[in-house]
Design a protein around this motif. Structure first.
Motif, PDB file in Angstrom:
ATOM      1  N   ARG A   3      -6.817   3.223   9.792  1.00 31.47           N
ATOM      2  CA  ARG A   3      -6.096   3.631   8.291  1.00 31.47           C
ATOM      3  C   ARG A   3      -5.121   2.918   7.762  1.00 31.47           C
ATOM      4  N   ILE A   4      -5.098   2.263   6.750  1.00 29.66           N
ATOM      5  CA  ILE A   4      -4.060   1.468   6.358  1.00 29.66           C
ATOM      6  C   ILE A   4      -3.041   2.297   5.527  1.00 29.66           C
ATOM      7  N   THR A   5      -1.635   2.436   6.065  1.00 24.86           N
ATOM      8  CA  THR A   5      -0.834   3.283   5.386  1.00 24.86           C
ATOM      9  C   THR A   5       0.005   2.570   4.227  1.00 24.86           C
ATOM     10  N   ASN A   6       0.577   3.058   3.257  1.00 27.14           N
ATOM     11  CA  ASN A   6       1.357   2.546   2.354  1.00 27.14           C
ATOM     12  C   ASN A   6       2.590   2.257   2.876  1.00 27.14           C
ATOM     13  N   HIS A   7       3.020   1.108   2.449  1.00 26.26           N
ATOM     14  CA  HIS A   7       4.715   0.752   2.835  1.00 26.26           C
ATOM     15  C   HIS A   7       5.484   1.698   2.230  1.00 26.26           C
ATOM     16  N   GLN A  49       0.072   4.720  -4.082  1.00 27.23           N
ATOM     17  CA  GLN A  49      -1.485   4.310  -3.695  1.00 27.23           C
ATOM     18  C   GLN A  49      -1.550   2.799  -3.408  1.00 27.23           C
TER      19      GLN A  49
END
Length: 78
Positions: A3-7, A49
């Motif tokens: 899963r790509i997490t938000n910076h 997001q």
């Protein structure tokens, strides 16, 4: 697939945009109309997001009547 997490910076800028908008008493719908985007897209920016482009950050700051640097305030310096 991971899963790509938000910076954290994207989340911070969005949260600042939301806080400044609310402090000015402006609705998401009104800001979105000015920017010619949907209020859902503005929600995604404010929640971190979706990453906000430099030009969009500039437009949001102008709409809120604040300098673009106001969106970055409070983020720890490098």
């Amino acid at each position: 697939m991971p899963r790509i997490t938000n910076h954290p910076f994207d989340i911070h800028v969005g949260a600042r945009a939301r806080a400044l908008r609310k402090a000015k008493g402006i609705s998401q719908t009104d800001v979105a109309k000015t920017l010619d985007i949907s209020f859902q897209q503005l929600q995604k920016y404010e929640n971190g997001q979706n990453r906000m482009s430099c030009s969009k950050a500039y437009e949001i700051a102008n709409t809120l009547g604040v300098p673009v640097t106001a969106l970055f305030e409070g983020y720890p310096a490098a």
